[in-house]
Design an enzyme around this catalytic site. Sequence first.
Site, PDB file in Angstrom:
ATOM      1  N   GLU A   1       0.830  -1.202   0.000  1.00 25.76           N
ATOM      2  CA  GLU A   1       0.000   0.000   0.000  1.00 25.76           C
ATOM      3  C   GLU A   1       0.866   1.253   0.000  1.00 25.76           C
ATOM      4  OE1 GLU A   1      -4.105   0.134   1.775  1.00 25.76           O
ATOM      5  OE2 GLU A   1      -3.075   1.448   3.203  1.00 25.76           O
TER       6      GLU A   1
ATOM      7  N   HIS B   1       5.979 -26.718   3.341  1.00 25.51           N
ATOM      8  CA  HIS B   1       5.102 -27.756   2.798  1.00 25.51           C
ATOM      9  C   HIS B   1       4.037 -27.169   1.882  1.00 25.51           C
ATOM     10  CE1 HIS B   1       6.843 -30.748   5.539  1.00 25.51           C
ATOM     11  NE2 HIS B   1       6.906 -29.743   6.398  1.00 25.51           N
TER      12      HIS B   1
ATOM     13  N   LYS C   1     -13.617   2.339  -3.306  1.00 29.50           N
ATOM     14  CA  LYS C   1     -14.645   2.757  -2.352  1.00 29.50           C
ATOM     15  C   LYS C   1     -15.709   3.620  -3.027  1.00 29.50           C
ATOM     16  CE  LYS C   1     -11.534   2.835   1.672  1.00 29.50           C
ATOM     17  NZ  LYS C   1     -10.950   3.699   2.725  1.00 29.50           N
TER      18      LYS C   1
END
Length: 554
Positions: free
Chosen positions: A363, A394, A522
């Site tokens: 960000e 793994h 937004k």
Amino acid sequence: MNDPTTTTAWNELESLVQTVPSLSELFSKDTCRAQKFLIDFEEVCFDYSKQSIDTIIKGKLIELAESMGLKESINSLVTGGKVNVTENRQALHTALRLPRGRSLVVDGVDIAKKVHASLGEVETIVNRLTEGLWRGYSGQAIKDVVNIGVGGSDLGPLMACTALEEWNGQDSVEGKGLKYHDIETHFVSNMDGTQLEKLLNTLNPETTVFIISSKSFRTSDTLSNANTALSWLSEYFKDIDIIKKNHFIGISANSSAMNAWGVDPANQLKLWDWVGGRFSMWSAIGLTVALKLGMNNFRELLSGAHIMDEHFINTPFEDNIPVMMGLVGVWNSTFLNIHAHAVLPYDGRLSHFPNYLTQLEMESNGKSVNLSGAIVNFNTCPILWGEIGSNAQHAFYQLLHQGTQKVTSDFIAFINRYDESEECVNAQLQTQHKMSLANCLAQSRVLAFGNRAVSSKADTQVVESNPHKHYHGNQPSSTILINKLTPKTLGMLIAMYEHKVYVMASIWGVNPFDQWGVEVGKIVAKELNDAVLNNKINYDDSTNELLKRICGLG
């Protein structure tokens, strides 16, 4: 601003890219390499000897930093310069951890004085809750606190509370054993309500307080969860004013919005516009952390960050951990064109640390426009991801060891863990910790040296004779070793990465303190939501059909 691509150092670094030896060659040519590319500071050891640089490249990276005025940029950051140029404001997260007695005057205002006044207000709330003085609507003491936030208002406190779980209720001044009134802390961030729905089924409304953490107090994710919490409480007690007074705390830079929502003024903690969300854990946003750890341990967290601040400000670049982390990051991403970076803590307590850094770095530095508004013509922030190292082995280590992608990595481990004890379980836990450390160091060796990391001649021959078992190596990594995980050392670690981000941004010439890319989503979401609520379907065909279904019109 300076264009980094016009500097002599930049051009010389570009010419050096094609001549970088493999990591195996770098180590074979210089038997002292492991000591030359290592920085010890306090309880932190930063080993970048397995990065694809030599002394010449290191020198040119430092020249680049000097050409870009990094020293002046650092000074501007910590003294209150408006380094957040697109929003015309400071980024004074370092002021949030200044010790008592220090002063920082910016535009005629002593910022340090304001910070410590705010910490005093945080401490008052912490004491009321942990001493059992804060009461719910029925008169019972509060037992659960739910932090409602998103992004920096969630990731930082969640990460710190998880990492320092064992410090819950202990006072670092006394050492251990000073217990507080038990307060359980919880975190809610998801907009869809999944976390909150599950949590509300386990909570007692009479003994629960919600912290609404939002710098703007307009974030839809946060307010939707807060409104749901309010609705839940009102099912049990009808006096909304008492519910808001006894069960909600607000933390924001927007007092008028807190007032409009109904947060009692006595329950409001203020932020400043120069507190960036992903740098805000040190402020009142850290209330949940202070509740979890106790105020003394929260101050230790701040103290550790300040120690790293002083190291960053005062240490020559070649011995400066955040500076060298940042310069190596620029070298890898921009010059070597390595587009991915893995964060691999070998300690389960840092389970949320990779996610925290994902926001902090991507960000901040996920930018393609420089401070002058021009498009940058080179790679900036890589894609970050990560996982607890032993789990990651793994999962995605297959790609790191044998894939076609170049990936850089940070290995993080704590040298000492689990107290000495004659009890069998503690002895076994210490054995497990040593196994974890061995795996951490082994994986970085294999990434660097491939098949050559195997010391057994027989095993090496088996691997080299089978192409499916070939490890090509030459994957750069750094190793960060810390003596022990404490509030202080966690503060140092977090601040170290904060400053790394700033170094990289300063070299690239981008602003790490805005996030306009977050805002556009937004805006569009609000438009779509308004259309849904008002049954106004005015979008393209595919969206039109979706909205019809949402509105029950399809």
